[in-house]
Design a protein around this motif. Structure first.
Motif, PDB file in Angstrom:
ATOM      1  N   LYS A 143      51.285  45.503  41.273  1.00 19.30           N
ATOM      2  CA  LYS A 143      50.712  46.819  41.573  1.00 19.30           C
ATOM      3  C   LYS A 143      49.198  46.735  41.714  1.00 19.30           C
ATOM      4  N   PHE A 144      48.566  46.030  40.774  1.00 20.19           N
ATOM      5  CA  PHE A 144      47.105  45.913  40.797  1.00 20.19           C
ATOM      6  C   PHE A 144      46.649  44.979  41.901  1.00 20.19           C
ATOM      7  N   GLY A 145      47.477  43.966  42.171  1.00 19.17           N
ATOM      8  CA  GLY A 145      47.158  43.075  43.275  1.00 19.17           C
ATOM      9  C   GLY A 145      47.204  43.793  44.607  1.00 19.17           C
ATOM     10  N   LYS A 146      48.189  44.715  44.755  1.00 16.49           N
ATOM     11  CA  LYS A 146      48.303  45.484  45.984  1.00 16.49           C
ATOM     12  C   LYS A 146      47.078  46.376  46.188  1.00 16.49           C
ATOM     13  N   ALA A 147      46.638  47.060  45.103  1.00 16.87           N
ATOM     14  CA  ALA A 147      45.458  47.926  45.199  1.00 16.87           C
ATOM     15  C   ALA A 147      44.213  47.121  45.545  1.00 16.87           C
ATOM     16  N   ALA A 148      44.095  45.935  44.942  1.00 23.90           N
ATOM     17  CA  ALA A 148      42.939  45.087  45.234  1.00 23.90           C
ATOM     18  C   ALA A 148      42.991  44.589  46.675  1.00 23.90           C
ATOM     19  N   PHE A 149      44.210  44.249  47.151  1.00 25.55           N
ATOM     20  CA  PHE A 149      44.363  43.751  48.514  1.00 25.55           C
ATOM     21  C   PHE A 149      44.006  44.832  49.529  1.00 25.55           C
ATOM     22  N   GLU A 150      44.410  46.079  49.226  1.00 27.09           N
ATOM     23  CA  GLU A 150      44.063  47.185  50.115  1.00 27.09           C
ATOM     24  C   GLU A 150      42.553  47.384  50.185  1.00 27.09           C
ATOM     25  N   LEU A 209      60.155  33.985  29.539  1.00 28.03           N
ATOM     26  CA  LEU A 209      60.214  34.865  30.711  1.00 28.03           C
ATOM     27  C   LEU A 209      59.061  35.870  30.764  1.00 28.03           C
ATOM     28  N   LYS A 210      58.271  35.962  29.685  1.00 25.60           N
ATOM     29  CA  LYS A 210      57.202  36.966  29.638  1.00 25.60           C
ATOM     30  C   LYS A 210      56.138  36.734  30.702  1.00 25.60           C
ATOM     31  N   ILE A 211      55.922  35.454  31.031  1.00 28.36           N
ATOM     32  CA  ILE A 211      54.932  35.160  32.069  1.00 28.36           C
ATOM     33  C   ILE A 211      55.364  35.756  33.410  1.00 28.36           C
ATOM     34  N   PHE A 212      56.685  35.711  33.692  1.00 31.39           N
ATOM     35  CA  PHE A 212      57.195  36.285  34.945  1.00 31.39           C
ATOM     36  C   PHE A 212      57.136  37.817  34.899  1.00 31.39           C
ATOM     37  N   TRP A 213      57.378  38.380  33.699  1.00 31.86           N
ATOM     38  CA  TRP A 213      57.276  39.827  33.514  1.00 31.86           C
ATOM     39  C   TRP A 213      55.859  40.314  33.789  1.00 31.86           C
ATOM     40  N   LEU A 214      54.871  39.576  33.283  1.00 30.26           N
ATOM     41  CA  LEU A 214      53.469  39.943  33.501  1.00 30.26           C
ATOM     42  C   LEU A 214      53.090  39.798  34.970  1.00 30.26           C
ATOM     43  N   LEU A 215      53.586  38.738  35.609  1.00 33.11           N
ATOM     44  CA  LEU A 215      53.285  38.533  37.033  1.00 33.11           C
ATOM     45  C   LEU A 215      53.877  39.667  37.874  1.00 33.11           C
ATOM     46  N   TRP A 216      55.077  40.147  37.470  1.00 33.13           N
ATOM     47  CA  TRP A 216      55.702  41.257  38.202  1.00 33.13           C
ATOM     48  C   TRP A 216      54.868  42.528  38.035  1.00 33.13           C
ATOM     49  N   LYS A 217      54.352  42.778  36.831  1.00 31.98           N
ATOM     50  CA  LYS A 217      53.517  43.950  36.588  1.00 31.98           C
ATOM     51  C   LYS A 217      52.195  43.864  37.339  1.00 31.98           C
ATOM     52  N   MET A 218      51.721  42.647  37.571  1.00 32.62           N
ATOM     53  CA  MET A 218      50.430  42.464  38.239  1.00 32.62           C
ATOM     54  C   MET A 218      50.460  42.859  39.708  1.00 32.62           C
ATOM     55  N   VAL A 275      43.605  38.665  36.304  1.00 27.21           N
ATOM     56  CA  VAL A 275      43.879  37.300  36.756  1.00 27.21           C
ATOM     57  C   VAL A 275      43.131  36.280  35.904  1.00 27.21           C
ATOM     58  N   THR A 276      41.862  36.597  35.598  1.00 29.86           N
ATOM     59  CA  THR A 276      41.065  35.671  34.791  1.00 29.86           C
ATOM     60  C   THR A 276      41.679  35.488  33.407  1.00 29.86           C
ATOM     61  N   SER A 277      42.112  36.585  32.797  1.00 27.00           N
ATOM     62  CA  SER A 277      42.755  36.495  31.482  1.00 27.00           C
ATOM     63  C   SER A 277      44.032  35.659  31.559  1.00 27.00           C
ATOM     64  N   MET A 278      44.809  35.861  32.616  1.00 33.84           N
ATOM     65  CA  MET A 278      46.033  35.075  32.786  1.00 33.84           C
ATOM     66  C   MET A 278      45.706  33.596  32.979  1.00 33.84           C
ATOM     67  N   ALA A 279      44.683  33.298  33.789  1.00 37.93           N
ATOM     68  CA  ALA A 279      44.311  31.913  34.069  1.00 37.93           C
ATOM     69  C   ALA A 279      43.829  31.191  32.815  1.00 37.93           C
ATOM     70  N   MET A 280      43.194  31.934  31.904  1.00 40.23           N
ATOM     71  CA  MET A 280      42.688  31.332  30.671  1.00 40.23           C
ATOM     72  C   MET A 280      43.767  31.299  29.587  1.00 40.23           C
ATOM     73  N   GLY A 281      44.995  31.762  29.933  1.00 36.08           N
ATOM     74  CA  GLY A 281      46.084  31.736  28.970  1.00 36.08           C
ATOM     75  C   GLY A 281      46.083  32.893  27.995  1.00 36.08           C
ATOM     76  N   ASP A 282      45.212  33.882  28.221  1.00 39.31           N
ATOM     77  CA  ASP A 282      45.135  35.035  27.324  1.00 39.31           C
ATOM     78  C   ASP A 282      46.047  36.134  27.860  1.00 39.31           C
ATOM     79  N   HIS A 283      47.363  35.892  27.714  1.00 42.12           N
ATOM     80  CA  HIS A 283      48.347  36.811  28.274  1.00 42.12           C
ATOM     81  C   HIS A 283      48.317  38.172  27.585  1.00 42.12           C
ATOM     82  N   LYS A 284      47.996  38.169  26.291  1.00 38.28           N
ATOM     83  CA  LYS A 284      47.972  39.427  25.538  1.00 38.28           C
ATOM     84  C   LYS A 284      46.913  40.378  26.089  1.00 38.28           C
TER      85      LYS A 284
END
Length: 685
Positions: A123-130, A112-121, A148-157
């Protein structure tokens, strides 16, 4: 008890004490003070380390006897006997973030950690979208791309760590913006004072936090008023400069309204409390300040705008590198060799150097944001009394009559007035000293008539000095010519009258003079194309004299504190960047609202709290010094920007053509940043 004297006058001393002046300690001090009637007032400062004692002249020793009288064990108990509030500290903020991070790590299952990280993202996605909607490439977008790049490369940490640090930084920044005003509001509510209350013809003492609406308190000469109320008995003059900015006392009689945070200059009043909120005028201004703080915290800083403007080059570099090399790792190297890094690291050093240079020249700059704003200032707003003028009443002219010379009437006036503690009396005595006029005792028994003046005799003949009302009460003859002159000059000056042998023999014209550098400084600002505005609580007539010397773009007279705040707000709404300089409580809300708020050295505590910059020397020349330092600051920031762009563009080019490896690029990038930081330490002479 070992204490340190910080300031002292003939009836007041401020001490640094070896105990904390908590709310419980304040109550204890007030209770014990009753055994020392010669101590008139005890004020504990908000830092809980300093105490000011006001005492009867000649009774300074009572202060030290009072301190020795205090029980050390009781003080220790009282220091612990206070309520700990829910004030959040930086440690609490950091601990809270670490705690949440650890809890999430332990309790959230790995799937479930991947979903937790996506939920935290989000806020930053909203700021970038604005930022995208605003058609701006900002640091918000760069931060989001890195996540996003770190997530895409699998570097969740790495993605989680980036978001953790960014969230922590945001919370700490918000805390620092709000803490100052919140602390001020808290201390205003916690200060405890002792008042004399009158009921059924008897007087007794009551602590300020116990005062209720309808209580009648006694306001004697020299006392500060802590509650709004209505005068029910007595007559006096109040110094309302903390609210209006004007030094001349205002007459108060039965039925008149008095306001908190004003001071009784003369007389004695019985005041019925209409608002039991202590320091109500201060509380209103604090609320305005809190609103202003929230407004200012949203403003985009100049430094971030410059950094955001360079973000596009990072994306361009990454895209070009990938197209030429098809290497994701090499393309991502441009996150290491970026333009904003050197600017964001060197700029704080540059600002600190500017702040230090300002300090050595008598200017305290509280933060870099005001230096960011200063180059964009186009409108300078000035308070009058205490800012453009000295704030100290001075005899401008003496009009003698009936054959008396200026020296003769000044000698008589100074001889009488030297016995009274009052700004006008001090102005007369100072005039005699400046002119070398000796004034030995020549009068008989002296009677001080509260709020009106002085009665005495010289060579058996009655002498009267004070208000026109006092002269009329004692049937001092005033000629038609003198009456005409009085009517004319009343519009321009505060008048002091001297009557002898039943006739008016002199009129003293009193005003607060301009600072010697005022005209030069304001003309310099006009030559630079700046708007200059006068914002004063003084009357229109008394303001005309200064307006005849200086051409202001706008003049506002007889304004209240909330109106000053509104004027600044209206100017900003029209697109102006506002520099406000004042000195009193009445200026505090406007100072807080202005883009850059400045106070003079002798300003009130709350004005200092509201300001961005403090001039330690009583001179407006600090504006020109500030202008010089700001110019040097902007020049160095420009050099930093040019060096950063030139060097890092070169490094990017070398990386594109495989001349340097990513690790080598990083080394050169960091070395360049270090050199820029080093130069930023020494740019101001």
């Amino acid at each position: 008890m070992k204490v340190t004297i910080k300031a002292q006058s003939k009836n007041r001393v401020r001490l640094e004490v070896p105990f904390r002046c908590t709310a419980a300690v304040q109550l204890y001090l007030e209770e014990e003070k009753r055994l020392f009637p010669e101590i008139m007032q005890i004020i504990c400062y908000k830092d809980e380390k300093h105490i000011a004692f006001t005492f009867e002249t000649g009774h300074e020793s009572s202060v030290y006897r009072f301190l020795d009288h205090l029980e050390v064990t009781t003080l220790n108990e009282k220091q612990r006997d206070f309520t700990v509030d829910d004030q959040v500290t930086p440690v609490d903020i950091v601990a809270s973030h670490i705690y949440r991070k650890l809890v999430a790590k332990v309790l959230i299952p790995q799937p479930l950690k991947i979903f937790w990280l996506l939920w935290k993202m989000k806020k930053f996605g909203k700021a970038a979208f604005e930022s995208v909607l605003e058609k701006k490439l900002s640091m918000s977008i760069l931060d989001f791309v890195a996540i996003v790049t770190s997530m895409a490369m699998g570097d969740h940490k790495t993605a989680d760590t980036i978001m953790f640090l960014l969230n922590l930084g945001d919370d700490l920044d918000e805390w620092s913006q709000k803490k100052s005003v919140e602390d001020l509001e808290k201390n205003l509510k916690n200060n405890i004072y002792e008042l004399w209350i009158e009921k059924d013809g008897e007087r007794f003492k009551k602590l300020s936090h116990q005062v209720e609406v309808g209580d009648v308190f006694v306001a004697t000469e020299g006392q500060e008023i802590y509650f709004d109320g209505t005068v029910v008995s007595g007559r006096g003059f109040l110094n309302e400069s903390s609210l209006t900015g004007e030094a001349f006392p205002v007459s108060k009689k039965i039925g008149d309204t008095v306001f908190a945070n004003t001071v009784v200059e003369q007389g004695e009043l019985l005041v019925k409390v209409t608002n039991a909120e202590q320091n109500s005028r201060l509380q209103q201004i604090v609320q305005l300040m809190k609103t202003s703080e929230l407004h200012q915290s949203k403003q985009q800083k100049q430094l971030l705008e410059k950094a955001d403007g360079l973000v596009k080059y990072n994306f361009i570099g990454m895209a070009v590198t990938y197209l030429l090399t098809r290497s994701v790792q090499k393309a991502l190297t441009f996150l290491l060799v970026d333009y904003s890094c050197a600017l964001k690291l060197s700029s704080p050093v540059t600002y600190l150097t500017a702040i230090k240079a300002a300090s050595t020249r008598g200017i305290v700059v509280k933060g870099s944001s005001s230096l960011d704003e200063y180059p964009m200032i186009d409108t300078y707003v000035f308070d009058k009394t205490g800012t453009l003028t000295t704030g100290v009443p001075k005899i401008q002219k003496i009009l003698p009559y009936l054959g008396y010379s200026e020296e003769e009437v000044l000698r008589i006036a100074a001889c009488l007035e030297e016995h009274i503690y009052h700004p006008i009396a001090s102005a007369v005595v100072q005039k005699a000293e400046d002119d070398g006029v000796e004034h030995e005792e020549m009068h008989g028994k002296l009677t001080h008539v509260a709020s009106k003046g002085i009665l005495s005799s010289i060579d058996g003949e009655k002498v009267v000095i004070g208000s026109l009302e006092l002269l009329n009460e004692h049937h001092v003859e005033i000629s038609e010519e003198q009456a005409r002159i009085i009517e004319e000059y009343t519009q321009w000056y505060h008048l002091l009258y001297l009557g002898y042998k039943g006739k008016l023999i002199a009129i003293f014209l009193i005003d607060t003079p301009l600072r010697p550098e005022t005209i030069e400084v304001l003309q310099s600002l006009k030559e630079r194309g700046k708007n200059i505005i006068l914002l004063t609580g003084d009357t229109k007539k008394r303001t005309e004299s200064i307006c005849s010397l200086i051409q202001f773009d706008e003049v506002y007279t007889e304004v209240k504190p909330e109106q000053k705040h509104q004027v600044v707000q209206d100017l900003q709404a029209k697109g102006h960047r506002v520099f406000m300089i004042g000195d009193g409580l009445n200026d505090s809300a406007a100072l807080s609202k202005a883009n850059v708020g400045v106070v003079m050295a002798s300003s009130s505590d709350i004005a200092r709290q509201a300001s961005d910059i403090v001039f330690l020397e009583e001179t407006l020349s600090g504006i020109l010094v500030l202008d010089d330092i700001s110019a040097q600051l902007q020049k160095q920031l420009g050099r930093n920007l040019n060096t950063t762009v030139w060097v890092n563009t070169s490094l990017m080019g070398l990386g594109l053509f495989n001349v340097l490896t990513p690790s080598t690029l990083a080394v050169f990038h960091n070395l360049t940043t270090t050199v820029i930081i080093g130069k930023s330490f020494t740019y101001i002479k």
